[in-house]
Scaffold this motif. Structure first.
Motif, mmCIF file in Angstrom:
data_model
loop_
_atom_site.group_PDB
_atom_site.id
_atom_site.type_symbol
_atom_site.label_atom_id
_atom_site.label_comp_id
_atom_site.label_asym_id
_atom_site.label_seq_id
_atom_site.Cartn_x
_atom_site.Cartn_y
_atom_site.Cartn_z
ATOM 1 N N ARG A 52 61.294 3.489 55.260
ATOM 2 C CA ARG A 52 61.486 4.644 55.499
ATOM 3 C C ARG A 52 60.758 5.155 56.737
ATOM 4 O O ARG A 52 59.891 5.421 57.568
ATOM 5 N N HIS A 53 59.184 4.841 56.284
ATOM 6 C CA HIS A 53 57.754 5.194 56.466
ATOM 7 C C HIS A 53 57.821 4.061 56.934
ATOM 8 O O HIS A 53 57.332 4.761 58.644
ATOM 9 N N GLU A 54 57.821 2.945 57.309
ATOM 10 C CA GLU A 54 57.281 1.427 58.653
ATOM 11 C C GLU A 54 58.217 1.868 59.648
ATOM 12 O O GLU A 54 58.293 1.984 60.939
ATOM 13 N N LEU A 55 59.727 2.323 59.662
ATOM 14 C CA LEU A 55 61.024 1.878 60.465
ATOM 15 C C LEU A 55 60.382 3.420 61.573
ATOM 16 O O LEU A 55 60.514 3.402 62.532
ATOM 17 N N GLY A 56 59.710 4.398 60.636
ATOM 18 C CA GLY A 56 59.332 5.625 61.563
ATOM 19 C C GLY A 56 57.686 5.434 62.621
ATOM 20 O O GLY A 56 58.304 5.384 63.238
ATOM 21 N N HIS A 57 57.515 4.299 62.006
ATOM 22 C CA HIS A 57 55.941 3.845 63.381
ATOM 23 C C HIS A 57 56.879 2.661 64.075
ATOM 24 O O HIS A 57 56.929 2.764 65.231
ATOM 25 N N GLY A 58 57.420 2.296 63.284
ATOM 26 C CA GLY A 58 58.807 1.551 64.596
ATOM 27 C C GLY A 58 59.150 1.787 65.830
ATOM 28 O O GLY A 58 59.410 1.058 66.532
ATOM 29 N N GLY A 95 51.377 6.990 63.910
ATOM 30 C CA GLY A 95 50.015 8.038 63.933
ATOM 31 C C GLY A 95 50.540 7.729 62.259
ATOM 32 O O GLY A 95 52.155 7.997 62.281
ATOM 33 N N HIS A 96 49.800 9.033 61.438
ATOM 34 C CA HIS A 96 49.803 9.671 59.956
ATOM 35 C C HIS A 96 50.039 11.206 60.203
ATOM 36 O O HIS A 96 49.395 12.090 60.647
ATOM 37 N N SER A 97 51.103 11.413 59.487
ATOM 38 C CA SER A 97 51.163 12.995 58.798
ATOM 39 C C SER A 97 49.853 13.393 57.689
ATOM 40 O O SER A 97 49.295 12.620 56.789
HETATM 41 ZN ZN LIG Z 1 51.604 4.166 57.481
#
Ligand SMILES: [Zn+2]
Length: 254
Positions: free
Chosen positions: A199-205, A210-212
């Motif tokens: 879920r996290h890496e797909l957000g990057h993809g 960047g990060h919250s």
């Molecule tokens: Zn990350």
């Protein structure tokens, strides 16, 4: 004795200053030269139409975003402009095999499928079965360990093994500047941790590069044990990114 210590100390400061000066020179010189080259050889920054699900996304009352944490690349914001986004991910050769290794692989696949379905509510995504044609590739493999040199001591530092990583590559497709995202998710994570990681890496993809700083967002910078669902702030940030100009998806200058 004291003099010797003082001498050593001064030498250390001098060396540090030299290293800093060199680093500044290295950083400044190529980047300004690179920027000029980029301007000449890459498409200019332009805005793509907002994809329908994001156009329809309204967050009332507005719960905020972390857009200021997002880094554009040399190609601009890392957003997609052709939909559906084509995604390839590893699958076992024989999913009906009852071996423990295959069962674990199937769990991994389930987590990937669930994450894709969740993000698909905001950006159209489709699975394809040929990795070479994919926009996003999700590999079931260990991310590489990247040793770093400690600038203070000059010693090699081996960081803790990462369990997930996303990187991007640029290429030219139909004379347009294009990008490809490669995600690696470790096979040794539990089912719930795999889901959080994908879920996290797909957000990057999908472009959230960047990060919250808020642990209730999927793109929170640190791994959390609980599985956090996609937040309104994640989507507010995603929408802002897709409203930005980018060089990606635009034709190269002649
Ligand atoms: Zn990350």
């Amino acid at each position: 004795m004291q003099k010797q210590i003082k001498y050593k100390f001064n030498l250390k400061i001098l060396l540090n200053c030299l290293v800093i000066a060199l680093a500044i020179l290295l950083i400044i010189t190529p980047s300004s030269a690179l920027e000029k080259d980029v301007e000449k050889s890459l498409p200019s920054l332009q805005i793509h139409p907002l994809p329908t699900p994001l156009k329809e996304w309204e967050n009332q009352p507005y719960s905020g975003d972390y857009f200021e944490q997002i880094q554009p690349s040399v190609g601009g914001y890392l957003l997609w402009s052709e939909f559906p986004i084509k995604i390839y991910f590893d699958r076992p050769d024989n999913p009906d095999d009852t071996a423990a290794t295959t069962r674990r692989f199937n769990q991994w696949v389930n987590a990937v499928e669930q994450s894709i379905n969740e993000w698909n509510n905001y950006l159209p995504i489709t699975e394809i079965y040929r990795a070479e044609l994919a926009d996003i590739i999700i590999e079931r493999s260990e991310p590489p360990i990247e040793p770093k040199i400690d600038p203070e001591t000059g010693q090699m530092q081996i960081p803790r093994a990462k369990t997930a990583q996303t990187r991007y590559e640029f290429y030219i497709k139909n004379k347009k500047l294009s990008h490809k995202m490669i995600i690696q998710i470790s096979p040794r994570l539990s089912a719930i941790a795999t889901l959080s990681a994908v879920r996290h890496e797909l957000g990057h993809g999908l472009g959230i590069w960047g990060h919250s700083l808020d642990e209730n967002d999927v793109l929170y910078w640190s791994q959390v044990s609980a599985s956090i669902p996609i937040s309104a702030r994640d989507i507010n940030t995603l929408k802002k990114i897709y409203e930005q100009p980018t060089r990606l998806g635009w034709p190269l200058p002649n």
